[in-house]
Design a protein around this motif. Sequence first.
Motif, PDB file in Angstrom:
ATOM      1  N   LEU A  64       0.857  -1.185   0.000  1.00 24.81           N
ATOM      2  CA  LEU A  64       0.000   0.000   0.000  1.00 24.81           C
ATOM      3  C   LEU A  64       0.892   1.234   0.000  1.00 24.81           C
ATOM      4  CD1 LEU A  64      -2.482  -1.166   2.764  1.00 24.81           C
ATOM      5  CD2 LEU A  64      -2.899  -1.170   0.308  1.00 24.81           C
ATOM      6  N   THR A  65       0.367   2.333  -0.524  1.00 18.36           N
ATOM      7  CA  THR A  65       1.151   3.564  -0.501  1.00 18.36           C
ATOM      8  C   THR A  65       1.253   4.070   0.930  1.00 18.36           C
ATOM      9  OG1 THR A  65      -0.788   4.910  -0.933  1.00 18.36           O
ATOM     10  CG2 THR A  65       0.475   4.198  -2.852  1.00 18.36           C
ATOM     11  N   GLU A  66       2.320   4.806   1.193  1.00 13.27           N
ATOM     12  CA  GLU A  66       2.590   5.307   2.545  1.00 13.27           C
ATOM     13  C   GLU A  66       1.453   6.186   3.055  1.00 13.27           C
ATOM     14  OE1 GLU A  66       4.520   5.527   6.092  1.00 13.27           O
ATOM     15  OE2 GLU A  66       5.029   4.252   4.396  1.00 13.27           O
ATOM     16  N   ASP A  67       0.857   7.026   2.181  1.00 15.23           N
ATOM     17  CA  ASP A  67      -0.208   7.918   2.651  1.00 15.23           C
ATOM     18  C   ASP A  67      -1.444   7.130   3.086  1.00 15.23           C
ATOM     19  OD1 ASP A  67      -0.598   7.417  -0.217  1.00 15.23           O
ATOM     20  OD2 ASP A  67      -2.274   8.837  -0.058  1.00 15.23           O
ATOM     21  N   VAL A  68      -1.744   6.025   2.426  1.00 18.49           N
ATOM     22  CA  VAL A  68      -2.888   5.192   2.823  1.00 18.49           C
ATOM     23  C   VAL A  68      -2.628   4.592   4.210  1.00 18.49           C
ATOM     24  CG1 VAL A  68      -4.164   3.067   2.302  1.00 18.49           C
ATOM     25  CG2 VAL A  68      -3.612   4.690   0.472  1.00 18.49           C
ATOM     26  N   ILE A  69      -1.441   4.070   4.400  1.00 20.30           N
ATOM     27  CA  ILE A  69      -1.096   3.473   5.698  1.00 20.30           C
ATOM     28  C   ILE A  69      -1.151   4.523   6.804  1.00 20.30           C
ATOM     29  CG2 ILE A  69       0.751   2.353   7.015  1.00 20.30           C
ATOM     30  CD1 ILE A  69       1.686   1.138   4.316  1.00 20.30           C
ATOM     31  N   GLN A  70      -0.606   5.694   6.564  1.00 20.73           N
ATOM     32  CA  GLN A  70      -0.592   6.744   7.582  1.00 20.73           C
ATOM     33  C   GLN A  70      -2.009   7.214   7.926  1.00 20.73           C
ATOM     34  OE1 GLN A  70       1.926   7.467   9.479  1.00 20.73           O
ATOM     35  NE2 GLN A  70       3.125   6.007   8.290  1.00 20.73           N
ATOM     36  N   ARG A  71      -2.882   7.310   6.921  1.00 19.59           N
ATOM     37  CA  ARG A  71      -4.265   7.728   7.213  1.00 19.59           C
ATOM     38  C   ARG A  71      -4.979   6.701   8.081  1.00 19.59           C
ATOM     39  NH1 ARG A  71      -6.098   9.605   1.308  1.00 19.59           N
ATOM     40  NH2 ARG A  71      -5.752   7.384   1.115  1.00 19.59           N
ATOM     41  N   TRP A  72      -4.763   5.404   7.808  1.00 22.45           N
ATOM     42  CA  TRP A  72      -5.374   4.374   8.643  1.00 22.45           C
ATOM     43  C   TRP A  72      -4.777   4.384  10.042  1.00 22.45           C
ATOM     44  CZ3 TRP A  72      -9.729   1.830   8.309  1.00 22.45           C
ATOM     45  CH2 TRP A  72     -10.338   1.701   7.072  1.00 22.45           C
ATOM     46  N   ARG A  73      -3.463   4.494  10.159  1.00 24.63           N
ATOM     47  CA  ARG A  73      -2.813   4.530  11.476  1.00 24.63           C
ATOM     48  C   ARG A  73      -3.290   5.724  12.296  1.00 24.63           C
ATOM     49  NH1 ARG A  73       3.346   2.783  10.158  1.00 24.63           N
ATOM     50  NH2 ARG A  73       2.988   0.550  10.320  1.00 24.63           N
ATOM     51  N   ALA A  74      -3.559   6.824  11.631  1.00 24.26           N
ATOM     52  CA  ALA A  74      -4.017   8.034  12.332  1.00 24.26           C
ATOM     53  C   ALA A  74      -5.384   7.838  12.983  1.00 24.26           C
ATOM     54  CB  ALA A  74      -4.059   9.215  11.360  1.00 24.26           C
ATOM     55  N   THR A  75      -6.109   6.794  12.595  1.00 26.43           N
ATOM     56  CA  THR A  75      -7.425   6.554  13.200  1.00 26.43           C
ATOM     57  C   THR A  75      -7.293   5.909  14.576  1.00 26.43           C
ATOM     58  OG1 THR A  75      -7.735   4.376  12.176  1.00 26.43           O
ATOM     59  CG2 THR A  75      -8.517   6.308  10.938  1.00 26.43           C
ATOM     60  N   GLY A  76      -6.070   5.529  14.977  1.00 28.99           N
ATOM     61  CA  GLY A  76      -5.843   5.026  16.334  1.00 28.99           C
ATOM     62  C   GLY A  76      -5.751   3.514  16.406  1.00 28.99           C
ATOM     63  N   PRO A  77      -5.635   3.009  17.640  1.00 29.85           N
ATOM     64  CA  PRO A  77      -5.507   1.567  17.850  1.00 29.85           C
ATOM     65  C   PRO A  77      -6.687   0.814  17.221  1.00 29.85           C
ATOM     66  CG  PRO A  77      -5.077   2.738  19.894  1.00 29.85           C
ATOM     67  CD  PRO A  77      -5.572   3.754  18.897  1.00 29.85           C
ATOM     68  N   GLY A  78      -6.392  -0.340  16.661  1.00 34.19           N
ATOM     69  CA  GLY A  78      -7.417  -1.143  16.012  1.00 34.19           C
ATOM     70  C   GLY A  78      -7.587  -0.809  14.543  1.00 34.19           C
ATOM     71  N   TRP A  79      -6.653  -0.023  14.007  1.00 32.44           N
ATOM     72  CA  TRP A  79      -6.795   0.417  12.623  1.00 32.44           C
ATOM     73  C   TRP A  79      -6.751  -0.743  11.638  1.00 32.44           C
ATOM     74  CZ3 TRP A  79      -2.911  -0.264   8.983  1.00 32.44           C
ATOM     75  CH2 TRP A  79      -1.640  -0.559   9.458  1.00 32.44           C
ATOM     76  N   GLN A  80      -5.987  -1.791  11.945  1.00 42.10           N
ATOM     77  CA  GLN A  80      -5.900  -2.931  11.034  1.00 42.10           C
ATOM     78  C   GLN A  80      -7.227  -3.691  10.983  1.00 42.10           C
ATOM     79  OE1 GLN A  80      -2.571  -4.042  13.316  1.00 42.10           O
ATOM     80  NE2 GLN A  80      -1.177  -4.055  11.555  1.00 42.10           N
ATOM     81  N   THR A  81      -7.884  -3.813  12.118  1.00 40.03           N
ATOM     82  CA  THR A  81      -9.180  -4.477  12.154  1.00 40.03           C
ATOM     83  C   THR A  81     -10.206  -3.667  11.385  1.00 40.03           C
ATOM     84  OG1 THR A  81      -8.651  -5.423  14.314  1.00 40.03           O
ATOM     85  CG2 THR A  81     -10.988  -5.338  13.693  1.00 40.03           C
TER      86      THR A  81
END
Length: 101
Positions: A64-81
């Motif tokens: 995945l592109t870095e910006d996509v990963i960072q936007r999901w991570r910015a949503t906080g814990p549980g972002w992968q789920t």
Amino acid sequence: MTASKRASGPSLGSDLKRVDGHVIQPAEYDELPELSDEMLARGKVNRGGRPRSANPKRLISIRLTEDVIQRWRATGPGWQTRMAESLSRLAPKEGGGQTGK
């Protein structure tokens, strides 16, 4: 800290040194009941651990592109789920894939 409070938590009061030092005497074996076939039949094997999931997850690798990963991570814990749930909702229906042209 005041003098009335303990420096450490309460003790269980066990005497583990005495227990570890105990040697079982032959007379103590007489206190144990004989194992019967009925007792053995009632026995259960507990393998421990979690029960098997009806829909287990698999580990895959995806780029995945870095910006996509960072936007999901910015949503906080549980972002992968949350990402997996979003992908599940957007996934194409079974048998509804594109045909190769």
